[in-house]
Design a protein around this motif. Structure first.
Motif, mmCIF file in Angstrom:
data_model
loop_
_atom_site.group_PDB
_atom_site.id
_atom_site.type_symbol
_atom_site.label_atom_id
_atom_site.label_comp_id
_atom_site.label_asym_id
_atom_site.label_seq_id
_atom_site.Cartn_x
_atom_site.Cartn_y
_atom_site.Cartn_z
ATOM 1 N N TYR A 50 0.967 -0.995 -0.151
ATOM 2 C CA TYR A 50 -0.057 0.004 0.493
ATOM 3 C C TYR A 50 1.348 1.294 0.257
ATOM 4 C CZ TYR A 50 -3.978 -3.227 1.029
ATOM 5 O OH TYR A 50 -4.794 -4.069 1.077
ATOM 6 N N ASP A 51 0.074 2.627 -0.818
ATOM 7 C CA ASP A 51 1.366 3.172 -0.733
ATOM 8 C C ASP A 51 1.073 4.795 0.147
ATOM 9 O OD1 ASP A 51 -1.248 4.797 -2.030
ATOM 10 O OD2 ASP A 51 -0.199 4.807 -3.975
ATOM 11 N N GLU A 52 1.443 5.417 -0.122
ATOM 12 C CA GLU A 52 0.959 7.082 1.238
ATOM 13 C C GLU A 52 -0.485 6.983 0.750
ATOM 14 O OE1 GLU A 52 2.784 7.553 -1.691
ATOM 15 O OE2 GLU A 52 2.650 9.173 -2.301
ATOM 16 N N LYS A 53 -1.010 6.476 -0.626
ATOM 17 C CA LYS A 53 -2.637 6.904 -0.213
ATOM 18 C C LYS A 53 -3.386 5.601 0.218
ATOM 19 C CE LYS A 53 -1.978 9.926 -4.208
ATOM 20 N NZ LYS A 53 -1.550 10.325 -5.426
ATOM 21 N N ASP A 54 -2.987 4.725 0.554
ATOM 22 C CA ASP A 54 -3.414 3.483 0.863
ATOM 23 C C ASP A 54 -3.709 2.712 -0.293
ATOM 24 O OD1 ASP A 54 -3.025 1.538 3.312
ATOM 25 O OD2 ASP A 54 -5.303 1.947 3.547
ATOM 26 N N GLN A 55 -3.265 3.436 -1.454
ATOM 27 C CA GLN A 55 -4.137 2.106 -2.716
ATOM 28 C C GLN A 55 -3.139 0.874 -2.603
ATOM 29 O OE1 GLN A 55 -4.274 5.539 -6.680
ATOM 30 N NE2 GLN A 55 -2.442 6.118 -5.502
ATOM 31 N N PRO A 56 -3.897 -0.272 -2.681
ATOM 32 C CA PRO A 56 -2.776 -1.430 -3.593
ATOM 33 C C PRO A 56 -2.627 -1.520 -4.443
ATOM 34 C CG PRO A 56 -5.115 -1.538 -3.305
ATOM 35 C CD PRO A 56 -5.032 -0.222 -3.265
ATOM 36 N N TRP A 57 -1.162 -2.083 -4.608
ATOM 37 C CA TRP A 57 -0.616 -2.157 -5.280
ATOM 38 C C TRP A 57 -0.098 -4.347 -5.852
ATOM 39 C CZ3 TRP A 57 2.011 0.872 -9.227
ATOM 40 C CH2 TRP A 57 1.530 2.045 -9.096
ATOM 41 N N TYR A 58 -0.232 -5.161 -6.924
ATOM 42 C CA TYR A 58 -0.003 -6.075 -6.557
ATOM 43 C C TYR A 58 1.960 -6.505 -6.843
ATOM 44 C CZ TYR A 58 -1.328 -10.962 -7.293
ATOM 45 O OH TYR A 58 -1.391 -12.534 -6.891
ATOM 46 N N ASP A 59 2.028 -6.555 -5.657
ATOM 47 C CA ASP A 59 4.214 -7.029 -5.582
ATOM 48 C C ASP A 59 4.050 -8.669 -6.260
ATOM 49 O OD1 ASP A 59 6.180 -7.890 -4.525
ATOM 50 O OD2 ASP A 59 5.999 -7.877 -3.137
ATOM 51 N N THR A 60 4.289 -8.287 -6.967
ATOM 52 C CA THR A 60 4.360 -9.398 -8.920
ATOM 53 C C THR A 60 5.478 -9.981 -8.448
ATOM 54 O OG1 THR A 60 5.448 -8.071 -10.221
ATOM 55 C CG2 THR A 60 2.945 -8.281 -10.340
ATOM 56 N N THR A 61 7.179 -9.631 -7.459
ATOM 57 C CA THR A 61 7.749 -10.254 -7.483
ATOM 58 C C THR A 61 7.611 -10.183 -6.202
ATOM 59 O OG1 THR A 61 9.178 -8.777 -8.199
ATOM 60 C CG2 THR A 61 9.165 -10.182 -9.725
ATOM 61 N N SER A 62 7.279 -10.455 -4.942
ATOM 62 C CA SER A 62 8.133 -10.870 -3.188
ATOM 63 C C SER A 62 9.022 -9.774 -3.460
ATOM 64 C CB SER A 62 8.419 -12.189 -3.434
ATOM 65 O OG SER A 62 7.658 -13.204 -3.816
ATOM 66 N N CYS A 63 8.557 -8.895 -3.433
ATOM 67 C CA CYS A 63 9.778 -7.556 -3.461
ATOM 68 C C CYS A 63 10.543 -7.996 -4.258
ATOM 69 C CB CYS A 63 9.940 -7.421 -2.356
ATOM 70 S SG CYS A 63 8.789 -6.123 -1.586
ATOM 71 N N LEU A 64 12.190 -7.947 -3.571
ATOM 72 C CA LEU A 64 13.388 -8.710 -4.216
ATOM 73 C C LEU A 64 13.268 -10.205 -4.363
ATOM 74 C CD1 LEU A 64 16.095 -6.070 -3.458
ATOM 75 C CD2 LEU A 64 15.560 -6.630 -5.974
ATOM 76 N N TRP A 65 12.432 -10.612 -5.197
ATOM 77 C CA TRP A 65 12.097 -12.593 -4.778
ATOM 78 C C TRP A 65 12.250 -12.749 -3.399
ATOM 79 C CZ3 TRP A 65 12.044 -12.987 -9.792
ATOM 80 C CH2 TRP A 65 12.703 -11.500 -10.974
ATOM 81 N N LEU A 66 11.806 -12.104 -2.466
ATOM 82 C CA LEU A 66 12.448 -12.338 -0.827
ATOM 83 C C LEU A 66 11.097 -12.944 -0.263
ATOM 84 C CD1 LEU A 66 14.266 -9.658 1.268
ATOM 85 C CD2 LEU A 66 12.609 -10.018 -1.030
ATOM 86 N N VAL A 67 9.766 -12.149 -0.305
ATOM 87 C CA VAL A 67 7.948 -12.369 0.746
ATOM 88 C C VAL A 67 7.984 -13.691 0.867
ATOM 89 C CG1 VAL A 67 7.242 -10.345 1.984
ATOM 90 C CG2 VAL A 67 9.116 -9.443 1.229
ATOM 91 N N ASN A 68 8.441 -14.677 0.627
ATOM 92 C CA ASN A 68 7.631 -15.505 0.240
ATOM 93 C C ASN A 68 6.254 -15.981 0.833
ATOM 94 O OD1 ASN A 68 9.212 -16.147 -1.814
ATOM 95 N ND2 ASN A 68 10.175 -17.947 -0.832
ATOM 96 N N LEU A 69 6.285 -15.667 2.089
ATOM 97 C CA LEU A 69 4.621 -15.164 2.987
ATOM 98 C C LEU A 69 4.274 -15.047 2.830
ATOM 99 C CD1 LEU A 69 6.235 -17.331 6.394
ATOM 100 C CD2 LEU A 69 5.703 -18.463 3.994
ATOM 101 N N GLY A 70 4.344 -13.456 2.321
ATOM 102 C CA GLY A 70 3.841 -12.560 2.340
ATOM 103 C C GLY A 70 3.617 -11.549 3.202
ATOM 104 N N HIS A 71 3.058 -9.881 2.431
ATOM 105 C CA HIS A 71 3.830 -9.177 3.894
ATOM 106 C C HIS A 71 2.659 -9.371 4.777
ATOM 107 C CE1 HIS A 71 6.072 -7.279 0.718
ATOM 108 N NE2 HIS A 71 5.429 -7.250 -0.025
ATOM 109 N N GLY A 72 2.938 -9.192 6.088
ATOM 110 C CA GLY A 72 2.188 -8.845 7.399
ATOM 111 C C GLY A 72 2.260 -9.514 7.565
ATOM 112 N N ARG A 73 2.882 -10.918 7.982
ATOM 113 C CA ARG A 73 2.735 -11.599 8.546
ATOM 114 C C ARG A 73 3.131 -11.160 10.559
ATOM 115 N NH1 ARG A 73 0.879 -16.957 6.555
ATOM 116 N NH2 ARG A 73 1.211 -17.496 8.312
#
Ligand SMILES: Cc1ncc(COP(=O)(O)O)c(C=O)c1O
Length: 459
Positions: A50-73
């Motif tokens: 989510y950006d500063e306006k709280d708009q959602p963006w799809y994380d298509t590469t788990s950031c730099l190929w690493l957030v494998n369990l997704g965000h916010g765990r």
């Protein structure tokens, strides 16, 4: 928990601080403009950022190929927090409980269950560690003449001096010459255009493997220490080698006493539908390097997993010891985050999900072949895919540089609210491996929108 959108003077101040003082990775400093500048990301949940306006963006590469369990765990954050409350750092000559636990857990999912893990804080350090480990292994075995390292053109193994010397493709290695002495390059695997004038992938694959033997023989085998490769190289466009390639590589390494290092900084921890990708070629490398997804990217970590054969060579008198140290290697909080990550992966059958969702996504992506500009859909091992865009499907001719495909792709990524790492000729996809079927459908729909827009732009 949603944060409130940032706006007004708070947002202005933040942008000014970043504009004047923050030096971003791989981008010009100071650009905070809406069109080309840095995004401000304030929170994440699952596959969404989510950006500063709280708009959602799809994380298509788990950031730099690493957030494998997704965000916010929050469980991972909690595990690190609990550990920091107990003890945040332990002195030389000691080990913290989560550090010991993580080493055993990693060994239990590694190809050699008797492995030992040397912890560091990131991928480049992991590879540097593996290179030094290989060199010292040879010294301990009375073969101190071995120091050369063979790698593949355009692979990526990190940005430090030694690891940069093993990679290529971008400007940087040449700008920072002289590179590490004894770094030798062989051809990289291309499952689309094949190399060496061959006509089929099987023929090409054999030639790619034989290129290693040619390099070893051409550089005096008794001076060659190690060969390093990513099982599937993201840097070169996610080409998946066929079954025989790594089996031949393993045989060649054995024949000449060369240490085989599998760089699993991206592919490790479930990304390809198995704990480590190299297992899928039914071979055991001497050293596996990892980083990123071991903590799902929640805290820095890295390491070199050495088979028993390698680590046993370091047992004995003081002269055998591996005198190598990274301050943050084995950091208790990072290791607690790692233990929690691997537990979640086991409890939620995440490796299997990566395989199942990967097969599903590959099937859906293959439907994109109906578009003239889709030349090659790559993947088929977990959730690591590329869709290569070409000018001419029959001849596999790419678009010329002045078509500026990379720029067009990044504009379209913005249009369809996707954050990722489009390459100069492909759309790379590696969503969190905890992704659901609906989220795969959503992602492929966005990719199809991009392809459709590009195609209509050309016609
Ligand atoms: C295959 C591979 N090896 C090594 C590295 C370097 O890792 P780090 O950036 O943590 O140093 C990367 C980083 O993306 C990578 O993709």
């Amino acid at each position: 928990m949603a944060t409130s959108p940032i706006s007004g003077s708070e947002l202005e101040d933040l942008k000014l601080m970043a504009q004047n003082h923050f030096w971003p990775h791989g981008k010009p400093a100071g650009d905070m403009s809406e069109e080309t500048g840095l995004k401000t990301i304030t929170r994440g949940k699952g596959v969404w950022l989510y950006d500063e306006k709280d708009q959602p963006w799809y994380d298509t590469t788990s950031c730099l190929w690493l957030v494998n369990l997704g965000h916010g765990r929050t469980e991972i954050a909690q595990a690190a927090y609990e550990q920091m409350k107990q003890v945040s750092f332990t002195p030389m000559g000691s080990v913290s409980p989560p550090t010991a636990k993580l080493s055993a857990k990693i060994a239990s999912v590694a190809p050699d269950k008797d492995s030992r893990v040397f912890f560091v804080s990131g991928g480049a350090e992991a590879n540097e560690t593996a290179l030094k480990m290989a060199r010292k292994y040879h010294i301990n075995n009375g073969e101190g003449t071995r120091f050369k390292v063979i790698s593949r053109i355009n692979s990526y193994h990190g940005a430090t001096h030694a690891t940069m010397s093993l990679g290529g493709g971008t400007r940087s290695p040449h700008e920072f010459e002289p590179l590490m002495a004894g770094s030798i390059k062989i051809a990289n695997y291309d499952s689309y255009r094949y190399g060496f004038g061959t006509k089929s992938e099987d023929e090409a694959s054999a030639e790619y493997a034989k290129d290693l033997e040619r390099a070893i023989l051409g550089h005096n085998p008794s001076t060659v220490s190690a060969f390093i490769a990513e099982p599937i190289s993201a840097a070169t466009g996610i080409h998946v080698p066929n079954k025989s390639y790594f089996q031949m590589i393993r045989e060649i390494c054995d024949k000449y006493g060369v240490i085989m290092i599998s760089d699993e900084v991206i592919t490790g921890y479930g990304r390809t539908g198995s704990w480590f990708a190299i297992e899928q070629w039914d071979i055991v490398p001497d050293i596996i390097t990892f980083a990123k997804a071991c903590t799902s990217g929640y805290l820095p970590i890295g390491g070199a997993i050495a088979t028993k054969k390698i680590s046993d060579a370091f047992i004995g008198d003081d002269s055998k010891t591996f005198t190598h140290l990274m301050t943050f290697g084995g950091n208790p909080a990072s290791c607690a985050a790692g233990v929690q990550t691997l537990e979640i992966m086991e409890n939620e059958k995440i490796v299997q999900n990566s395989k199942d969702m990967g097969d599903y996504m590959m099937g859906k992506l293959e439907e994109l072949y109906k578009y003239d500009i889709v030349g090659h859909v790559r993947g088929g091992k977990g959730l690591l895919n590329a869709v290569e865009i070409v000018k001419n499907k029959d001849t596999k001719e790419p678009f010329p540089a002045d078509f500026n495909l990379a720029k067009k792709l990044s504009v379209l990524f913005n249009k369809y609210k996707m954050i990722g790492l489009p390459s100069p000729s492909s759309i790379n996809l590696a969503p969190p491996i905890s992704v659901s079927k609906d989220e795969v459908d959503d992602l492929v729909e966005r990719v199809e929108n991009i392809v459709r827009d590009l195609e209509s732009d050309i016609k």
